[in-house]
Design a protein around this motif. Structure first.
Motif, PDB file in Angstrom:
ATOM      1  N   PRO A  13       4.938  -1.340   9.235  1.00  0.00           N
ATOM      2  CA  PRO A  13       5.349  -1.995   7.991  1.00  0.00           C
ATOM      3  C   PRO A  13       5.710  -3.457   8.226  1.00  0.00           C
ATOM      4  O   PRO A  13       5.876  -3.893   9.372  1.00  0.00           O
ATOM      5  N   LEU A  59      -3.496  -2.587   4.204  1.00  0.00           N
ATOM      6  CA  LEU A  59      -2.186  -2.025   3.882  1.00  0.00           C
ATOM      7  C   LEU A  59      -1.540  -2.809   2.740  1.00  0.00           C
ATOM      8  O   LEU A  59      -1.244  -2.253   1.686  1.00  0.00           O
ATOM      9  N   ASP A  60      -1.317  -4.117   2.945  1.00  0.00           N
ATOM     10  CA  ASP A  60      -0.628  -4.959   1.964  1.00  0.00           C
ATOM     11  C   ASP A  60      -1.425  -6.228   1.700  1.00  0.00           C
ATOM     12  O   ASP A  60      -2.073  -6.773   2.609  1.00  0.00           O
ATOM     13  N   TYR A  78       1.221   6.073  12.404  1.00  0.00           N
ATOM     14  CA  TYR A  78       1.884   5.334  11.331  1.00  0.00           C
ATOM     15  C   TYR A  78       1.498   3.857  11.336  1.00  0.00           C
ATOM     16  O   TYR A  78       1.501   3.204  12.380  1.00  0.00           O
ATOM     17  N   CYS A  79       1.199   3.346  10.163  1.00  0.00           N
ATOM     18  CA  CYS A  79       0.955   1.910  10.018  1.00  0.00           C
ATOM     19  C   CYS A  79       2.246   1.146  10.234  1.00  0.00           C
ATOM     20  O   CYS A  79       3.329   1.604   9.870  1.00  0.00           O
ATOM     21  N   TYR A  91      -4.382   7.095   0.793  1.00  0.00           N
ATOM     22  CA  TYR A  91      -5.494   6.549   0.008  1.00  0.00           C
ATOM     23  C   TYR A  91      -6.565   7.619  -0.203  1.00  0.00           C
ATOM     24  O   TYR A  91      -7.133   7.752  -1.302  1.00  0.00           O
ATOM     25  N   ILE A 147      -1.047   5.769   5.699  1.00  0.00           N
ATOM     26  CA  ILE A 147      -1.401   5.224   4.388  1.00  0.00           C
ATOM     27  C   ILE A 147      -2.890   5.404   4.094  1.00  0.00           C
ATOM     28  O   ILE A 147      -3.247   5.757   2.953  1.00  0.00           O
ATOM     29  N   THR A 152      -3.385  -5.365   7.553  1.00  0.00           N
ATOM     30  CA  THR A 152      -4.286  -4.223   7.655  1.00  0.00           C
ATOM     31  C   THR A 152      -3.584  -3.033   8.308  1.00  0.00           C
ATOM     32  O   THR A 152      -2.558  -3.180   8.964  1.00  0.00           O
ATOM     33  N   CYS A 153      -4.148  -1.863   8.119  1.00  0.00           N
ATOM     34  CA  CYS A 153      -3.568  -0.630   8.642  1.00  0.00           C
ATOM     35  C   CYS A 153      -3.859  -0.479  10.129  1.00  0.00           C
ATOM     36  O   CYS A 153      -4.994  -0.703  10.569  1.00  0.00           O
ATOM     37  N   GLY A 190       0.786  -1.225   0.000  1.00  0.00           N
ATOM     38  CA  GLY A 190       0.000   0.000   0.000  1.00  0.00           C
ATOM     39  C   GLY A 190       0.815   1.270   0.000  1.00  0.00           C
ATOM     40  O   GLY A 190       0.381   2.282  -0.575  1.00  0.00           O
ATOM     41  N   MET A 191       1.973   1.257   0.616  1.00  0.00           N
ATOM     42  CA  MET A 191       2.750   2.493   0.721  1.00  0.00           C
ATOM     43  C   MET A 191       3.268   2.969  -0.642  1.00  0.00           C
ATOM     44  O   MET A 191       2.992   4.109  -1.041  1.00  0.00           O
TER      45      MET A 191
END
Length: 436
Positions: A221, A139-140, A218-219, A175, A171, A165-166, A78-79
């Motif tokens: 990573p 997120l990913d 911040y999500c 979006y 992010i 997920t975030c 996602g980033m």
């Protein structure tokens, strides 16, 4: 396999602003994104991935198919994906007359919609799926350990623990900026789709706003996969820039009756930090600052400050003579990204001398990345780092890219190291990997 950081392609943005005709290069790099599609809903698949891969991507029954793979890899991060969408759309937003309509969404005849919007729509379709609701944003899709095989992990689809997920605001805010901007740009082509984008942009913004208020900016990573830049082990990051981007794009996309109009405006007016790096997936400040300036809500301070930093890192000799170089690798990403920033600075100033300087910088940086230079006296000689573009110098032919070692036309490889060393060798990902 060690994961190479993404190489965001900024060549497409400033290409026809000035006198020289860059249209062939421009069209090539735009169509690159077709190679990154995770499948195709109809028509012939332009990319070299199997269009049946990962059709079953889902979280708790919510489909997550489509979107762009990160590189020659099959994960959707996602980033970098969201930064790429925002940057590509902003290029069209600033320089719309430079963009052609050569084909349709599924690569048929021209359809009256600029090709850049057809390409980016494949990603915004996915982002709308990733924004499931105000409590769940993806997120990913895919885990980092999928890089452990050169093949395709979980080809039928990822679910459950294979979806990340975030748990932060950054992010989802990006979006929101992407979808709000797409709503603005696509409205004249399809108002219903624009409304869908805007509705999901608001959901993503509310998610981000909630997490900021919960002190979770911040999500998290996936380990070392797509985190923020560190200088002296200190993060160079600021949630403000992403919330400013979300705020300014939603402020622009909504009417005055929207109940959150004032909230969007208040975020749009916040300051944006100008980090000592080029813009990229970890730093979108210059893009947000440009739009704040254009909407008359503030100065383009972060862009101006960052231009000063970039200018201070332009080399005066060696392989990077006349262009920006500050990173250990990803140099062929950074050079055209700097060109994009100089092109935006060209727009934001009325000073004739500054505009002439910025124009020259754009030309120098784009000429460097395609090998159209006369000042390169290093032993490696002239090189184009854009796959399939060999008008002035040889282009990469052995690329670190799973579907094919010939690589995707229009993709930018990672480029030479700081000493000007580079190898046309798919096994050396530090020189030849390509990503969004």
């Amino acid at each position: 396999m060690k994961k190479l950081l993404t190489f965001t392609l900024a060549l497409a943005f400033s290409s026809q602003v000035f006198a020289q005709n860059w249209s062939d290069l421009h069209n090539l790099v735009i169509k690159f994104y077709g190679y990154q599609r995770a499948g195709l809903k109809d028509g012939d698949s332009y990319n070299r991935n199997n269009m049946n891969y990962h059709k079953g991507d889902a979280l708790n029954g919510n489909p997550l198919d489509g979107g762009w793979y990160d590189a020659g890899d099959y994960i959707k991060f996602g980033m970098p994906l969201s930064y790429t969408v925002y940057c590509l759309l902003k290029g069209y937003d600033i320089f719309p007359d430079a963009y052609a309509d050569n084909y349709s969404w599924s690569y048929g005849a021209a359809d009256g919609i600029p090709d850049i919007l057809n390409e980016v729509k494949y990603a915004t379709d996915y982002i709308m799926k990733a924004v499931i609701n105000e409590n769940t944003v993806v997120l990913d899709v895919g885990k980092g350990d999928e890089h452990g095989t050169w093949g395709v992990a979980n080809p039928d689809g990822r679910s459950g623990s294979q979806i990340v997920t975030c748990d932060g605001a950054d992010i989802p805010a990006t979006y929101a900026a992407c979808l709000a901007l797409m709503s603005t740009l696509y409205r004249k082509h399809d108002a219903a789709y624009a409304d869908q984008c805007l509705a999901k942009a608001k959901v993503a913004f509310n998610f981000a706003n909630k997490y900021i208020n919960s002190n979770k900016p911040y999500c998290s990573p996936q380990g070392s996969y797509y985190d923020y830049y560190k200088e002296g082990n200190v993060y160079q990051r600021d949630i403000g820039e992403r919330m400013v981007a979300a705020g300014i794009e939603l402020y622009r996309a909504t009417d005055d009756q929207d109940p959150n109009k004032n909230l969007y405006e208040s975020w749009a007016k916040r300051s944006v930090t100008a980090f000592s790096t080029t813009m990229g997936y970890g730093f979108i400040g210059p893009l947000a600052a440009f739009e704040v300036w254009r909407q008359g809500l503030g100065a383009a301070g972060a862009l101006s400050s960052n231009i000063g930093f970039i200018t201070s890192k332009i080399k005066t000799s060696g392989y990077f003579n006349k262009v920006f170089q500050n990173s250990g690798w990803g140099t062929a990403r950074d050079v055209p990204t700097a060109a994009m920033e100089f092109a935006m600075a060209y727009v934001t100033t009325g000073d004739a001398n500054s505009r002439a300087t910025y124009k020259t910088q754009v030309e120098n940086h784009l000429n460097w990345v395609i090998g159209n230079i006369s000042y390169n006296n290093c032993s490696m000689g002239k090189r184009s780092f854009v796959i399939g573009y060999s008008t002035y110098a040889p282009a990469p032919t052995s690329v670190h890219y799973r579907p094919t070692y010939s690589g995707p036309p229009g993709g930018v490889v990672s480029g030479p190291d700081p000493d000007g060393n580079w190898a046309n060798d798919q096994a050396q990902y530090q020189f030849t990997e390509v990503a969004l």
